[in-house]
Design a protein around this motif. Structure first.
Motif: not given
Lengths: 336, 289
Positions: A327-336, B141-148, B104-108
């Motif tokens: 879960v830590v490594l795969n962000p897609r699982l975090r909200h599941a 944009p600030a929120r999107v930067m933190r999104s996956y 990775r998050r969008i920002g980086p």
């Protein structure tokens, strides 16, 4: 689903697993031939003596009754008394556990380092002779079981070129008065680096024997996932951004390619803990596995039960740890 | 105006010799949009990949020159070539769903290379990313930067990739079928966005597509590719009025029209294909392939 419910569910399934393991072990070791009491007494003991001792240990009752009595004890933290060593099982088992844990973790670290390096190198030089050499090496490492690697290592580094210790956990001449049995960790905390190095030197051979097959599995699977990931668009995009191949592999591809390997390492780690039983015997390492073999030879039923339950608990804990890492490594699982 | 990207007689072959690109030459000047059209397998994507140094391993560049901002990329050692490409060119990829790193998050993903490769200050890179995201009409944009990436829609992700492509103010952008993976309503918005951004930043844009309709909306000039060979090089207007090469004419005729929606599609006639193939063969013979 809330986190609390997940945790409760997990504890419940763990409890059911352990109960099942307990039932199976309890029945199996009582059905196989061999009388622990007869082995305790000197030759020439009368049947009356045997019967008296059997009653003392409760072996005259039915298996079902024995199980209930044992379970009642376990609920209160009492795993019974070892027949051969005449000490509480829980004390014996917990005393040996740290040695086995340290050996297994050390072996895992070695396996991850060797396997990881092989996978990364193979990916970096894919479709070349280097990758072919890595494939052949991994195939060979995998097709020989860990105890044979143990014998090979004893022969090579214990006999022909004796650079490492091949017997025991620590040199008897060293003066240690540690409070725990986690010698490796405690020696670090106490800054006793002489002890630490001596421990590692003892552990290195058995740990390597355990690690070689696992390293090969990691190398093969991780390299395969890495190579597949290297074709994906975000990896190509990273190349056009000006990053070198090394960065592309380790930073872009690796975090995504590592997930299937992680699951496998979790499963394989439990096999590795199982492998310690023979490897510890081979290297006279005073751990849980070595104790388990003695317990079986002596038909020390309470001790066998205690060790097996502890192994089962270790297995479930390792699986739990893998799930959490996932879960830590795969962000897609975090909200599941 | 001196062309910003100038490809001269580029020949790309499979490792064992089968030609993929046959002596391709084309120029793209600053502020210009150059279309690259052709059917599947004509090699149009390979031109972009050759420029950006991302050709599949099975292919290699046999001969030719790729001049980018006054430097022939093919004479540079690999590491330096990548750095140079990273600093002066950018790619808008085809499939926005696979072109962002899922862990990775969008920002980086936008800012990191500005810091790593181009030596920007971290805060400057972040401000730049925020500005660009606003410029491509991303709300908050600030929120999107933190999104996956998985938290965003395909259209949003393509906008982010466009913003990211413009982040380092590249002189050349290669858009490789940037709207093919999107649904039709989003396609139009993205197309307009790319055209707007290109005009505002004055970038040279190489637009790879199989869609003549798209080409007519955004491009100034175009090259028609068949079997790895440029069969026609033209300015937009002239091309749609009077295509010179018979293959171009047949390709144009095969475009479905609004005026006759019920009429059946006209495939490119077999004789035209044969003619071009003979032409390609003759070319190969002359080149000694």
């Amino acid at each position: 689903m809330t986190l609390l419910r997940l945790i409760l569910l997990r504890i419940l399934t763990t409890a059911i697993t352990l109960f099942g393991v307990a039932v199976i072990v309890f029945v199996v070791i009582r059905v196989v031939p061999g009388n622990p009491i007869a082995m305790m007494l000197p030759p020439g003991a009368t049947d009356a003596d045997i019967a008296r001792l059997q009653a003392q240990y409760g072996f005259d009752k039915s298996i079902f009754e024995q199980f209930i009595i044992w379970l009642g004890g376990v609920m209160q933290g009492d795993f019974g008394t070892s027949i051969s060593l005449r000490q509480p099982v829980s004390m014996l088992v917990l005393g040996r556990l740290p040695a086995t844990l340290e050996l297994s973790i050390f072996a895992l670290v070695i396996a991850v380092i060797i396997g990881g390096m092989m996978a990364l190198t193979g990916t970096r030089y894919r479709d070349t002779k280097t990758e072919g050499a890595i494939d052949v090496t991994a195939g060979m490492a995998l097709s020989v079981p860990d105890f044979l690697w143990g014998l090979v290592l004893i022969l090579l580094f214990g006999v022909l070129w004796p650079v490492f210790h091949i017997s025991g956990r620590i040199s008897p001449s060293l003066n240690i008065d540690f409070t725990t049995n986690f010698y490796v960790f405690e020696s670090l905390l106490r800054l006793r680096f002489d002890v630490w190095l001596d421990l590692l030197s003892h552990m290195f051979m058995p740990a390597l024997a355990l690690a070689i097959p696992l390293a090969a599995i990691i190398a093969q699977l991780l390299k395969q996932s890495l190579k597949e990931t290297m074709h994906l668009d975000y990896v190509t995009l990273a190349r056009t951004k000006g990053y070198g191949e090394h960065h592309v592999i380790t930073r872009e591809a690796l975090p995504n390619a590592i997930l299937p390997t992680l699951t496998l390492v979790g499963v394989q780690f439990t096999f590795l803990i199982g492998g310690t039983v023979i490897i510890e015997r081979l290297f006279s390492y005073e751990g849980l596995g070595n104790m388990a073999i003695d317990a079986v030879i002596n038909r020390d039923l309470p001790l066998i039960q205690g060790i097996v339950i502890l192994f089962a608990l270790l297995f479930t804990l390792v699986n739990l740890a893998v799930d959490m890492l996932y879960v830590v490594l795969n962000p897609r699982l975090r909200h599941a | 105006m001196k062309p910003y990207l100038s490809i001269r007689n580029l020949c790309v072959t499979l490792k064992h010799g089968a030609p993929i690109l046959r002596s391709v030459s084309l120029d793209v000047s600053a502020g210009q949009v150059h279309g690259l059209v052709g059917e599947s397998g004509a090699g149009k994507s390979m031109i972009g990949k050759a420029v950006l140094g991302t050709l599949p391993r099975a292919l290699h560049i046999r001969s030719g020159e790729i001049w980018l901002d006054g430097v022939d990329l093919l004479t540079l050692p690999l590491q330096e070539r990548r750095k140079r490409i990273g600093a002066t060119a950018a790619l808008i990829p085809q499939d926005p769903l696979t072109a962002l790193n899922p862990s990775r998050r969008i920002g980086p993903q936008i800012t990191k290379r500005l810091v790593d490769i181009l030596g920007w200050h971290k805060n400057a890179a972040e401000d730049r990313a925020l500005d660009l995201l606003a410029e491509v009409h991303i709300p908050d944009p600030a929120r999107v930067m933190r999104s996956y990436p998985h938290e965003l829609s395909g259209g949003m992700r393509q906008r982010i990739l466009i913003a990211s492509a413009f982040a380092a103010e590249p002189k050349l952008i290669i858009a490789d079928e940037p709207t093919t993976a999107l649904d039709v309503t989003v396609q139009k918005q993205i197309l307009r966005l790319i055209a707007d951004m290109q005009a505002r930043h004055g970038t040279a844009l190489l637009f790879v597509t199989h869609d003549l309709g798209v080409v007519s909306k955004v491009c100034d000039t175009l090259s028609v590719l068949y079997a790895g060979k440029v069969v026609e090089d033209a300015r937009m207007q002239r091309f749609f009025m009077r295509p010179v090469h018979p293959y171009s004419a047949a390709l144009l005729a095969a475009t479905p029209t609004y005026t006759n929606p019920t009429g059946s599609l006209k495939p490119v006639p077999a004789t035209v294909i044969e003619d071009v193939e003979t032409e390609v063969q003759q070319h190969d013979m002359r080149a000694g392939l």
